[in-house]
Design a protein around this motif. Sequence first.
Motif: not given
Length: 215
Positions: A143-147
Amino acid sequence: MSSSSVSSVYPELLVYDMDACLWDQEMYEMTAMPDKTVMGDLNGRGEGVIGVMSGYNKISLHKGSLISLQEHWDGKYPNMKIAMASSADTPFAEKVGRASLKMLEVVPGVTVWDVLMRDWNGVDVNQIGRQPPLSSNKSMTHFPFLREKTGIRYDRMLFFDDCNWGDHCGMVERNCKEEDTGMGPATVRTPAGLREKEFRKGLEIYAAKNGAIAE
């Protein structure tokens, strides 16, 4: 409806877990790269690829996944995009999953991968696997990478995950929050796979979190 009200009613990013959520198989159990297709009815939209064969195992989208992808392809949810967040166990499992995305169809002639590429102008933002820099903890890596890659805030995301091997929804809710609002993604657990009722529930939960009513 104004752009601000649309943004509060519908998520800007719908994130699917893949194994046992988007589709009905676990990729780590697959023994071969998918090489054959199974044709059938795509929810009344015509005949297309409803399954792909990995050895003797057929991989198929769950009904709610297909409905959600079809409605998204049709533009029913303004400004929404989609992405995958899968902690596939092995590099081979990741390869099988990616190959399946490129074969399973949403409407005749349009694969799941085609929809993903349309949303992101050909850029692969999906987070699939658990090899570094990814991990088994989606809240710490996926999720940090998606954001970072999408520029979409956590509190504008909706996440579906079967959570049968760990409470990914709970971890993402706890660990992925915006500083200014203290809010994270809306999440829905799909222990029996993504059915239509879970998809509709997800839209309602997202709208309720954002002070609107899903239509």
